[in-house]
Enzyme design. Structure first.
Site, PDB file in Angstrom:
ATOM      1  N   SER A  99       0.878  -1.184   0.000  1.00 35.80           N
ATOM      2  CA  SER A  99       0.000   0.000   0.000  1.00 35.80           C
ATOM      3  C   SER A  99       0.910   1.227   0.000  1.00 35.80           C
ATOM      4  CB  SER A  99      -0.897  -0.005   1.230  1.00 35.80           C
ATOM      5  OG  SER A  99      -1.621  -1.202   1.315  1.00 35.80           O
ATOM      6  N   LYS A 174      -6.611   2.169  -2.971  1.00 37.03           N
ATOM      7  CA  LYS A 174      -6.334   1.427  -1.731  1.00 37.03           C
ATOM      8  C   LYS A 174      -6.343   2.363  -0.515  1.00 37.03           C
ATOM      9  CE  LYS A 174      -4.873  -1.505   1.300  1.00 37.03           C
ATOM     10  NZ  LYS A 174      -5.797  -2.467   1.902  1.00 37.03           N
ATOM     11  N   LYS A 243      -0.366   4.780   8.559  1.00 37.06           N
ATOM     12  CA  LYS A 243       0.348   5.156   7.329  1.00 37.06           C
ATOM     13  C   LYS A 243      -0.625   5.308   6.166  1.00 37.06           C
ATOM     14  CE  LYS A 243       1.466   1.852   4.911  1.00 37.06           C
ATOM     15  NZ  LYS A 243       1.173   0.954   3.817  1.00 37.06           N
TER      16      LYS A 243
HETATM   17  P1  NAD Z   1       4.782  -6.681   7.513  1.00 38.56           P
HETATM   18  O1  NAD Z   1       5.424  -5.620   8.322  1.00 38.56           O
HETATM   19  O2  NAD Z   1       4.245  -7.889   8.186  1.00 38.56           O
HETATM   20  O3  NAD Z   1       5.803  -7.181   6.399  1.00 38.56           O
HETATM   21  C1  NAD Z   1       6.676  -6.356   5.691  1.00 38.56           C
HETATM   22  C2  NAD Z   1       7.917  -7.181   5.371  1.00 38.56           C
HETATM   23  O4  NAD Z   1       8.788  -6.396   4.581  1.00 38.56           O
HETATM   24  C3  NAD Z   1       8.702  -7.608   6.627  1.00 38.56           C
HETATM   25  O5  NAD Z   1       8.960  -8.994   6.579  1.00 38.56           O
HETATM   26  C4  NAD Z   1       9.980  -6.773   6.557  1.00 38.56           C
HETATM   27  O6  NAD Z   1      11.107  -7.437   7.095  1.00 38.56           O
HETATM   28  C5  NAD Z   1      10.109  -6.590   5.048  1.00 38.56           C
HETATM   29  N1  NAD Z   1      10.899  -5.417   4.670  1.00 38.56           N
HETATM   30  C6  NAD Z   1      10.788  -4.151   5.151  1.00 38.56           C
HETATM   31  N2  NAD Z   1      11.648  -3.342   4.510  1.00 38.56           N
HETATM   32  C7  NAD Z   1      12.324  -4.132   3.625  1.00 38.56           C
HETATM   33  C8  NAD Z   1      13.353  -3.867   2.685  1.00 38.56           C
HETATM   34  N3  NAD Z   1      13.856  -2.646   2.528  1.00 38.56           N
HETATM   35  N4  NAD Z   1      13.802  -4.915   1.956  1.00 38.56           N
HETATM   36  C9  NAD Z   1      13.296  -6.164   2.102  1.00 38.56           C
HETATM   37  N5  NAD Z   1      12.309  -6.453   2.981  1.00 38.56           N
HETATM   38  C10 NAD Z   1      11.843  -5.449   3.723  1.00 38.56           C
HETATM   39  O7  NAD Z   1       3.663  -5.967   6.655  1.00 38.56           O
HETATM   40  P2  NAD Z   1       2.373  -6.623   5.975  1.00 38.56           P
HETATM   41  O8  NAD Z   1       1.271  -6.620   6.960  1.00 38.56           O
HETATM   42  O9  NAD Z   1       2.772  -7.861   5.277  1.00 38.56           O
HETATM   43  O10 NAD Z   1       2.040  -5.482   4.900  1.00 38.56           O
HETATM   44  C11 NAD Z   1       2.758  -5.335   3.689  1.00 38.56           C
HETATM   45  C12 NAD Z   1       2.046  -4.281   2.858  1.00 38.56           C
HETATM   46  O11 NAD Z   1       0.710  -4.723   2.582  1.00 38.56           O
HETATM   47  C13 NAD Z   1       1.921  -2.918   3.548  1.00 38.56           C
HETATM   48  O12 NAD Z   1       2.052  -1.904   2.605  1.00 38.56           O
HETATM   49  C14 NAD Z   1       0.516  -2.954   4.140  1.00 38.56           C
HETATM   50  O13 NAD Z   1      -0.002  -1.662   4.331  1.00 38.56           O
HETATM   51  C15 NAD Z   1      -0.217  -3.760   3.082  1.00 38.56           C
HETATM   52  N6  NAD Z   1      -1.397  -4.516   3.539  1.00 38.56           N
HETATM   53  C16 NAD Z   1      -1.387  -5.227   4.708  1.00 38.56           C
HETATM   54  C17 NAD Z   1      -2.523  -5.949   5.088  1.00 38.56           C
HETATM   55  C18 NAD Z   1      -2.572  -6.775   6.363  1.00 38.56           C
HETATM   56  O14 NAD Z   1      -3.669  -7.228   6.737  1.00 38.56           O
HETATM   57  N7  NAD Z   1      -1.455  -7.032   7.049  1.00 38.56           N
HETATM   58  C19 NAD Z   1      -3.652  -5.951   4.263  1.00 38.56           C
HETATM   59  C20 NAD Z   1      -3.617  -5.246   3.065  1.00 38.56           C
HETATM   60  C21 NAD Z   1      -2.481  -4.521   2.705  1.00 38.56           C
END
Ligand code: NAD
Length: 294
Positions: A99, A174, A243
């Site tokens: 997102s 989104k 965010k």
């Molecule tokens: P999360 O924090 O669980 O996972 C993010 C991952 O990215 C982590 O494993 C972290 O180590 C990795 N990461 C961070 N910076 C990095 C980098 N520079 N290089 C490589 N890896 C890196 O987050 P999430 O919940 O999986 O969400 C991911 C995205 O999806 C976000 O943008 C969030 O807003 C969106 N989203 C989340 C949900 C949800 O229910 N969790 C639903 C829809 C959308």
């Protein structure tokens, strides 16, 4: 299809799992090297990228990262690292399913185009449960022809894939979706607190909301499951929701449209994030209101 997958967090991991199960060769990476190693060990056909050049022959690179900062750091480099973009083969497609910020995604699309790379913004909705089931709602910004090429891959993780417009449109949609969702969550939490103080049973309240006009995603899928139960483990962090609200408000500002309710909602989420701290689940907003002292 060889797919690079970067970001194996709460959402990325189940999505990458489905892609591996569908038979795609995966090159994965995560800031947390152990997470990536564990994923590769559990999936035949998946390898960990030891260095950026391991993505060089990927047809598609999917990013599932916290925000635009992380996406740009991975693709365009930072701290002396050049990033993936100079290494990817001509014609490869980057799909940012995080997102991210729509305006930055537009600029990124142009940067990639100048390097003969294709780009789609394809964020998702539905949370961890639907990521595990492969039933996410995917909203896509970018060229229809590029989407047509990538649709089979997107359909592996999503139930619906909707083309919403040019580059950035997916990320804009989104952010606006999450604004509506976050406002509905706060309204639900406030109503549950007031009702209980008045003497209403919160379980009965949720049932009535769900058969009445107050029904929303929080009343249906979060209030009982994660709030009243005290589980607070939906898998979507409060920080990420805050965010997303910041992105929605930035979008309003960029088109010159005032969002007075949005201002309030954003402030509430930012305050809660400060009080509850890193790692709080977004459903802990319920606990935040329960303990709030005005
Ligand atoms: P999360 O924090 O669980 O996972 C993010 C991952 O990215 C982590 O494993 C972290 O180590 C990795 N990461 C961070 N910076 C990095 C980098 N520079 N290089 C490589 N890896 C890196 O987050 P999430 O919940 O999986 O969400 C991911 C995205 O999806 C976000 O943008 C969030 O807003 C969106 N989203 C989340 C949900 C949800 O229910 N969790 C639903 C829809 C959308």
């Amino acid at each position: 299809m060889k797919i690079g997958f970067i970001g194996l967090g709460m959402m990325g991991q189940p999505m990458a799992h489905l892609l591996a199960q569908a038979g795609h060769a995966l090159v994965v990476s995560d800031l947390d090297a152990e997470t990536a190693a564990r994923f590769a060990a559990a999936h035949a056909g998946a390898i960990v990228a030891a260095e950026d050049k391991d993505f060089a022959d990927a047809d598609i690179v999917i990013t599932m990262l916290p925000d635009s900062n992380a996406v740009e750091a991975v693709l365009l480099g930072n701290g002396g690292r050049p990033g993936l973009v100079p290494l990817l083969k001509a014609g490869a497609t980057v799909i940012d399913m995080s997102s991210s910020e729509p305006m930055r995604s537009r600029t990124l699309a142009q940067t990639l185009r100048d390097k003969d790379l294709q780009y789609l913004d394809a964020p998702v909705s539905g949370g961890v449960k639907r990521a595990v089931n492969g039933t996410l709602a995917i909203m896509v910004g970018g060229d229809a022809t590029v989407l047509a090429q990538c649709e089979p891959v997107l359909k592996t993780v999503g139930q619906s894939v909707t083309h919403v417009g040019p580059h950035g449109a997916g990320h804009a949609m989104k952010a606006l979706n999450n604004y509506v969702s976050a406002a509905g969550l706060v309204a639900t939490v406030e109503a549950l607190q007031v009702g209980q103080k008045f003497g209403l049973d919160p379980e009965v309240m949720v049932s009535i909301l769900n058969s009445s006009t107050g029904k929303n995603n929080t009343t249906e899928n979060k209030a009982r499951q994660f709030m009243l139960s005290g589980a607070y483990n939906s898998g979507f962090s409060l920080a990420l929701m805050a965010k997303d609200l910041g992105i929605a408000m930035g979008l309003g500002e960029s088109v010159g449209f005032d969002m007075p309710l949005g201002d309030e909602v954003l402030q509430i989420w930012r305050d809660a994030n400060e009080v509850l701290g890193k790692g709080a689940d977004h459903t802990e907003m319920y606990r935040y209101f329960q303990n709030r002292k005005d």
